[in-house]
Design a protein around this motif. Structure first.
Motif, short mmCIF file in Angstrom:
data_model
loop_
_atom_site.label_atom_id
_atom_site.label_comp_id
_atom_site.label_asym_id
_atom_site.label_seq_id
_atom_site.Cartn_x
_atom_site.Cartn_y
_atom_site.Cartn_z
N ASP A 45 0.85 -1.19 0.00
CA ASP A 45 0.00 0.00 0.00
C ASP A 45 0.88 1.23 0.00
O ASP A 45 2.03 1.19 -0.46
N GLU A 46 0.37 2.34 0.56
CA GLU A 46 1.10 3.60 0.51
C GLU A 46 2.25 3.70 1.51
O GLU A 46 3.08 4.61 1.42
N ARG A 47 2.31 2.78 2.48
CA ARG A 47 3.38 2.83 3.46
C ARG A 47 4.71 2.44 2.80
O ARG A 47 4.74 1.59 1.91
N PRO A 48 5.85 3.03 3.24
CA PRO A 48 7.14 2.72 2.62
C PRO A 48 7.48 1.23 2.63
O PRO A 48 8.17 0.75 1.74
N PHE A 49 7.05 0.51 3.65
CA PHE A 49 7.16 -0.95 3.65
C PHE A 49 6.17 -1.52 4.66
O PHE A 49 5.81 -0.87 5.64
N ARG A 50 5.76 -2.75 4.40
CA ARG A 50 4.98 -3.52 5.36
C ARG A 50 5.73 -4.78 5.78
O ARG A 50 5.54 -5.27 6.88
N PHE A 51 6.57 -5.28 4.85
CA PHE A 51 7.43 -6.43 5.14
C PHE A 51 8.88 -5.98 5.04
O PHE A 51 9.30 -5.48 4.00
N ARG A 52 9.62 -6.20 6.09
CA ARG A 52 11.06 -5.96 6.09
C ARG A 52 11.73 -7.32 6.23
O ARG A 52 11.54 -8.03 7.23
N ILE A 53 12.50 -7.71 5.23
CA ILE A 53 13.16 -9.01 5.21
C ILE A 53 14.66 -8.78 5.41
O ILE A 53 15.30 -8.12 4.59
N VAL A 54 15.19 -9.31 6.50
CA VAL A 54 16.58 -9.08 6.88
C VAL A 54 17.37 -10.37 6.73
O VAL A 54 16.98 -11.42 7.25
N LYS A 55 18.49 -10.30 6.01
CA LYS A 55 19.34 -11.47 5.87
C LYS A 55 20.07 -11.75 7.17
O LYS A 55 20.69 -10.86 7.76
N GLY A 56 19.99 -13.00 7.64
CA GLY A 56 20.66 -13.36 8.88
C GLY A 56 20.57 -14.85 9.12
O GLY A 56 20.06 -15.61 8.29
N GLU A 57 21.04 -15.28 10.26
CA GLU A 57 21.10 -16.70 10.58
C GLU A 57 19.76 -17.20 11.12
O GLU A 57 19.23 -16.65 12.09
N GLY A 58 19.21 -18.21 10.48
CA GLY A 58 17.97 -18.81 10.94
C GLY A 58 16.74 -18.11 10.39
O GLY A 58 16.81 -16.97 9.92
N GLU A 59 15.60 -18.83 10.47
CA GLU A 59 14.33 -18.31 9.97
C GLU A 59 13.47 -17.88 11.15
O GLU A 59 13.18 -18.69 12.03
N ARG A 60 13.04 -16.62 11.17
CA ARG A 60 12.32 -16.12 12.33
C ARG A 60 11.54 -14.85 12.01
O ARG A 60 12.06 -13.95 11.36
N LEU A 61 10.29 -14.81 12.45
CA LEU A 61 9.58 -13.54 12.52
C LEU A 61 10.12 -12.85 13.76
O LEU A 61 9.80 -13.25 14.89
N ILE A 62 10.95 -11.84 13.58
CA ILE A 62 11.61 -11.25 14.74
C ILE A 62 10.81 -10.11 15.36
O ILE A 62 11.06 -9.74 16.50
#
Length: 305
Positions: A45-62
């Protein structure tokens, strides 16, 4: 104090390329320019982001980030959490700017799920345009959608979210997933913020999930877009978690599919909009009016044959 909505989510992954294909080619989100290295931002939508995906160790909704109405309210909530024995961490000005917010703090819930609460928000300079033609997502004052967590200690989690933070009860079911008379059901809590979305957060009395989340939900503006997304799921070989169906409590017609990090994403349409000021909590005993056959249910049926 008012909890306005779910604003954004932050996910850590070892599979950023898979997430990029998933978000853009399957979901239909718009790739945005992230202000820092090692991260990717996606808009719906109009927000700059809704999902921020960060590269790192392991899979996690942080973190799932919830917007509070004012800075004064944010400070009050922070003080309340500290007084109740929940340590918080204020974000730096640079990290707040990266999120497009005025100020925020981080805290963990009783099951160690990461949360952020923030005030202030931003609007992108360009319009949202889906790269694959999705007409749009239902956000605005209803926020991003919802997040669902595991709560092994159900009562403690309920006191944290409802009594301490101030989310409001929408539906307090004991869901039966097995069609047997001896199924005791699983306690769930569906809680709304101060907007019309049926729930912005929910949790059930199940064991904690390795990726820190049961599922996230996005609502599309047309059933046709949901059907098209279902077809893209099959086209790109994304694992289906639950078939298309309609929920009893929020009336969403939806399906579930696996994300690259292992938790589910629900894609839905036509969710119930409540009057948050006058809603009386309900208590359903089955999760869906029709459909929503889960992968584990299909496996059980196949094994029975």
């Amino acid at each position: 104090m008012s909890i306005e909505c779910l604003g954004y989510v932050i996910i850590r992954t070892e599979k950023p390329d898979e997430w990029d294909r998933y978000m853009c080619d399957v979901v239909g989100a718009m790739r945005a320019e992230a202000p820092d290295a090692g991260a990717a931002h996606y808009r719906v939508d109009e927000r700059p982001f809704r999902f921020r995906i960060v590269k790192g160790e392991g899979e996690r909704l942080i973190a799932s980030g919830y917007r509070i109405d004012t800075r004064e309210s944010l400070d009050i909530l922070a003080e309340r959490l500290i007084a109740a024995g929940h340590p918080i961490s204020w974000g730096s000005d640079a990290d707040a700017e990266l999120r497009g917010v005025s100020a925020f703090f981080s805290v963990a819930d009783p099951a160690e799920h990461g949360l952020e609460f923030y005030c202030g928000d931003s609007v992108a300079e360009t319009d949202f345009v889906s790269p694959i033609g999705v007409k749009g997502f239902v956000t605005g004052e209803l926020g991003l959608g919802h997040a669902v967590f595991a709560a092994p200690d159900f009562e403690t989690s309920y006191k944290f979210y409802h009594d301490l933070i101030g989310f409001h009860a929408t539906d307090l079911p004991r869901f039966r997933f097995l069609d047997t008379p001896d199924d005791p059901g699983i306690p769930f809590a569906f809680l709304h913020a101060d907007n019309g979305r049926h729930h912005s957060i929910a949790f059930g009395q199940v064991w904690s999930m390795p990726a820190g989340c049961i599922h996230l939900m996005l609502e599309m503006t047309s059933l046709e877009d949901v059907k098209d997304c279902y077809a893209r799921m099959e086209k790109y070989g994304v694992e289906e978690s639950a078939s298309i169906g309609k929920h009893t409590n929020d009336k969403v017609t939806s399906f579930y599919m696996k994300t690259p990090s292992g938790f589910d994403l629900e894609i839905g349409f036509d969710g119930l909009v409540i009057d948050p000021a006058n809603w009386k909590p309900t208590a359903h005993d089955i999760p869906s009016e029709w459909g929503h056959e889960w992968a584990w249910q299909k496996a059980m049926a196949q094994n029975a044959d």
